[in-house]
Design a protein around this motif. Structure first.
Motif, PDB file in Angstrom:
ATOM      1  N   LYS A 389      46.484  34.544  47.799  1.00  0.00           N
ATOM      2  CA  LYS A 389      47.459  35.158  46.897  1.00  0.00           C
ATOM      3  C   LYS A 389      47.347  34.582  45.486  1.00  0.00           C
ATOM      4  O   LYS A 389      47.594  35.278  44.508  1.00  0.00           O
ATOM      5  N   CYS A 390      46.971  33.298  45.394  1.00  0.00           N
ATOM      6  CA  CYS A 390      46.752  32.713  44.069  1.00  0.00           C
ATOM      7  C   CYS A 390      45.621  33.424  43.346  1.00  0.00           C
ATOM      8  O   CYS A 390      45.697  33.680  42.139  1.00  0.00           O
ATOM      9  N   PHE A 391      44.575  33.753  44.096  1.00  0.00           N
ATOM     10  CA  PHE A 391      43.446  34.448  43.486  1.00  0.00           C
ATOM     11  C   PHE A 391      43.813  35.865  43.081  1.00  0.00           C
ATOM     12  O   PHE A 391      43.247  36.422  42.137  1.00  0.00           O
ATOM     13  N   GLU A 392      44.786  36.462  43.772  1.00  0.00           N
ATOM     14  CA  GLU A 392      45.180  37.834  43.449  1.00  0.00           C
ATOM     15  C   GLU A 392      45.736  37.937  42.035  1.00  0.00           C
ATOM     16  O   GLU A 392      45.709  39.009  41.425  1.00  0.00           O
ATOM     17  N   ASP A 393      46.237  36.818  41.489  1.00  0.00           N
ATOM     18  CA  ASP A 393      46.705  36.823  40.099  1.00  0.00           C
ATOM     19  C   ASP A 393      45.566  37.049  39.115  1.00  0.00           C
ATOM     20  O   ASP A 393      45.815  37.374  37.953  1.00  0.00           O
ATOM     21  N   LEU A 394      44.306  36.875  39.564  1.00  0.00           N
ATOM     22  CA  LEU A 394      43.145  37.056  38.679  1.00  0.00           C
ATOM     23  C   LEU A 394      42.579  38.471  38.737  1.00  0.00           C
ATOM     24  O   LEU A 394      41.489  38.721  38.213  1.00  0.00           O
ATOM     25  N   GLU A 395      43.302  39.410  39.358  1.00  0.00           N
ATOM     26  CA  GLU A 395      42.782  40.778  39.467  1.00  0.00           C
ATOM     27  C   GLU A 395      42.452  41.356  38.102  1.00  0.00           C
ATOM     28  O   GLU A 395      41.446  42.037  37.919  1.00  0.00           O
ATOM     29  N   TYR A 396      43.293  41.078  37.115  1.00  0.00           N
ATOM     30  CA  TYR A 396      43.083  41.632  35.779  1.00  0.00           C
ATOM     31  C   TYR A 396      42.551  40.553  34.843  1.00  0.00           C
ATOM     32  O   TYR A 396      43.020  40.383  33.712  1.00  0.00           O
TER      33      TYR A 396
END
Length: 736
Positions: A389-396
């Protein structure tokens, strides 16, 4: 003055910040200067006292050493490059005697430091002599080139099948090589395809409304109606502009196809080559959209694959230069040479039918408790971990690439605005996500290597009580890191999560932004429709000119316009430089100056500019409501499992069973691992330390110590425990 060199086929604008003949360019030494200190002595060329005679620029042969990027494993490698008769060939450096391959009768100009002594040092690692082989060739008739916009010693050569990333030892050497390539291009132009292919780029099109406004004013039309007419005209032009862009791209793709056909059918003698040593390699073309004009491509080209076939690691010293690769600007999603990376677009079909659970039996004994310490059945989980979920913040993450470029060009305001958009964009994926991620085990890790996005991410659970997750990400010109302690409470009707921790973004030029996340709450756990909301004030503090304050408005029962975000960017004197507004689940806009925070995006007079918009949801929606990006996070791509440490979240069995729809197995594995999780507190109190992060004494935060990607390259995971494996009752008793 900016000079544009137009590619003969695809009309690619090869822009140089100085221009080929600009006075601002570092001086290029005269081509007749063969005795300069950076050139090869005449005795090194032929073994005698004669020196190469040089005639006019472009008709001579040019040679020298260039550094060529191969791949992540081998980094930058030195190659011997020779430009003659419209062909650029390159080969490995074996011995100084290789220079004798140049014919004494031909004209040659040497660029850079190519002394025999240097070649001897570079070849000293091989320990044995090998026959000189040509690794690759480039026909300039069907190629283009340009210099890097972010690094003054780097330039690129584009062919129909690959991109060469090249680097010189100095700025003047790069200028000399580019001048030689340009001169040769004029001598050997592409004449087999006739016609004038030059046309205006869509970005050069513009429109003015001055004549329209003047005419309307002459007719006595009031200002409001004039502005309305102006907006209509600009809107119509915007639609036409988009159509022109599509036509522009289609025409470029057509010319790409023509050029690829030219490559596949060009005969060796048509290139002006007088020997049989250079033959075109046959290539397959799976797609026209290979993205060969990207600055960020690190895929192995055909010549790199050839190198791997007959060269061992001991043949040459390695040059690992990952930082320079990540500093390159992102040309655009889907056009950076990684179209061959296929990531999944849906989760696996469930293997069994899912069973419901009794909510009341779960609620009555857990009201007011810390949610991370409540044993919930796997039904309440989604097939991701908190590490992922932490990595999901890097989607954009492209917003940070854009911020980096704005800062480089001196626009600190747009850099701050894009950082603010990035901080908001991380919440977009939470809409409709009602299941909780898996709570990682102590020491559990997660890596994400996404070269198509230009980022590498790593996270680790560094503390069990309190639960702390640390992460570190490297991008193109920036680094992002932080740790988060999630304090969650289960109140029966709602779940409230308060992140405690600081996120840090640092650009290569030294500018730093820091912020903390706002409170998140999931409502209607018992009755009604579940929904998630984020509320609070986010302060994005910059260490230079600009900072940003964003307010996430808490949703009320009668709220007709939920998920609102409003704020502003201010300078060091507390003066508002821009107003920011939008919705965290949809888009974010800004207006320069001291605008009104409640400006409506639909108002044409607002002059609002779009900063960020959420991507469309995937067509294959599951009850987890994962985004297209989140669907890829837990995927085990071919060959990846062998590279991962035993602590990676993708190897966690209960999470994998849940993703596959094997719910009974998932529940059994979750119970087994939660028994092991109970050992974590005793393990931590006994002096356990994180493997890849270290706690900073002065700030009480965790920072990445390095070494993970190097260990991954060698697959040395001896010091990483098998945290998902079996354990005995004796081990459980010893830890109690």
């Amino acid at each position: 003055m900016r000079v544009k060199e137009l590619h003969p086929l695809c009309c690619i604008t090869l822009e140089s910040p100085h221009g080929i003949d600009d006075n601002n360019r570092p001086p290029v030494e005269p081509v007749t200067n063969l005795t300069r200190s950076r050139s090869l002595p005449a005795t090194s060329l032929s073994g005698g006292s004669d020196r190469r005679k040089v005639t006019s620029v472009g008709s001579e042969s040019v040679a020298g050493i260039l550094h060529k990027w191969t791949n992540f494993g081998k980094g930058w490698r030195s190659r011997w490059f020779l430009l003659r008769n419209g062909i650029l060939s390159y080969s490995k450096i074996r011995r100084p005697e290789n220079l004798n391959l140049l014919s004494p009768s031909e004209d040659v100009r040497l660029i850079g430091d190519v002394s025999a002594g240097r070649l001897s040092r570079m070849d000293s690692c091989s320990g044995r002599r090998k026959q000189q082989n040509t690794v690759g060739i480039v026909h300039l008739k069907i190629s283009s080139f340009r210099e890097s916009k972010s690094e003054d010693r780097k330039f690129y050569i584009f062919t129909a099948t690959k991109t060469l990333h090249l680097r010189t030892d100095s700025i003047s050497d790069r200028a000399a090589w580019l001048q030689a390539l340009a001169s040769t291009k004029c001598i050997f132009p592409l004449r087999s395809l006739n016609g004038d292919f030059s046309f205006t780029s869509p970005k050069d099109l513009s429109i003015t409304t001055e004549r329209l406004k003047k005419r309307l004013h002459e007719e006595g039309i009031n200002d409001n109606l004039v502005k309305e007419c102006e907006q209509i005209m600009l809107s119509e032009f915007s639609e036409i502009h988009e159509q022109i862009k599509l036509l522009h791209e289609e025409r470029i793709n057509l010319f790409d196809a023509l050029r690829q056909l030219e490559t596949a059918n060009l005969e060796a003698e048509a290139s002006g080559n007088d020997d049989n040593g250079y033959q075109l390699t046959k290539h397959g073309f799976s797609s026209l959209g290979r993205g060969k004009y990207s600055e960020c491509s690190t895929t192995a080209s055909s010549d790199d694959k050839q190198e791997f076939e007959y060269v061992s690691e001991e043949d040459e010293p390695s040059f690992h230069d990952t930082k320079e690769y990540f500093n390159e600007p992102n040309v655009g999603s889907g056009s950076n040479g990684y179209t061959d990376i296929k990531r999944r677009t849906k989760l696996p079909d469930p293997a069994e039918k899912e069973k419901g659970v009794s909510l009341w039996s779960m609620i009555k004994d857990n009201v007011g408790k810390d949610l991370t310490r409540v044993c919930l059945p796997v039904y309440f989980n989604e097939p991701t971990s908190s590490l992922q979920k932490c990595f999901e913040d890097l989607e954009y993450s492209y917003l940070l690439d854009r911020a980096y470029e704005h800062g480089k060009s001196g626009n600190g305001l747009l850099r701050a605005l894009n950082v603010a958009a990035f901080a908001v964009s991380g919440y977009a994926s939470t809409e409709g996500r009602h299941c909780k991620p898996f709570n990682p085990l102590l020491g559990e890790t997660y890596e994400a290597d996404f070269p198509e996005k230009g980022i590498r991410f790593f996270s680790e659970k560094v503390s069990h009580h309190p639960t702390v997750i640390a992460c570190h990400c490297e991008g193109k010109g920036w680094k992002f890191w932080g740790d988060t302690n999630l304090k969650s409470k289960f109140w029966g009707r709602s779940i409230q999560v308060e992140p405690v921790g600081v996120l840090t973004l640092e650009f290569d030029d030294g500018e730093v932004f820091q912020w903390s996340k706002v409170t998140s709450t999931i409502y209607n756990i018992i009755l009604g429709k579940l929904y998630c909301d984020h509320h609070g004030v986010m302060q994005i503090r910059g260490n230079r000119q600009y900072s940003c304050i964003l307010k996430f408005k808490e949703q009320s029962i009668l709220e007709r316009n939920p998920h609102q975000v409003n704020g502003y960017v201010e300078d060091v004197s507390a003066k508002k430089a821009a107003t920011v507004f939008g919705k965290w689940d949809d888009s974010l806009y800004y207006v320069a100056g001291e605008g009104v925070s409640k400006t409506k995006v639909s108002d044409p007079a607002s002059n609002a500019s779009l900063l960020w918009r959420r991507t469309k949801p995937p067509p294959n929606v599951t009850r987890y409501n994962l985004t297209s990006f989140a669907i890829t996070m837990n995927e085990l791509t071919p060959g990846l499992e062998e590279m991962l440490p035993p602590t990676d979240s993708r190897l966690r069995p209960d999470q994998r069973h849940l993703e596959n729809g094997e719910y009974e197995k998932a529940n059994l594995e979750k119970q087994r691992l939660e028994r092991r999780q109970r050992m974590s507190r005793q393990l931590q109190e006994s002096g356990w330390r994180p493997r890849w992060f270290d706690k900073q004494v002065e700030s009480e935060t965790f920072k990445y110590t390095g070494g993970y990607w190097e260990a991954r390259g060698h697959r040395t995971w001896d010091d990483c425990p098998d945290i998902f494996g079996e354990f005995t009752e004796e081990q459980l008793a010893d830890s109690a």
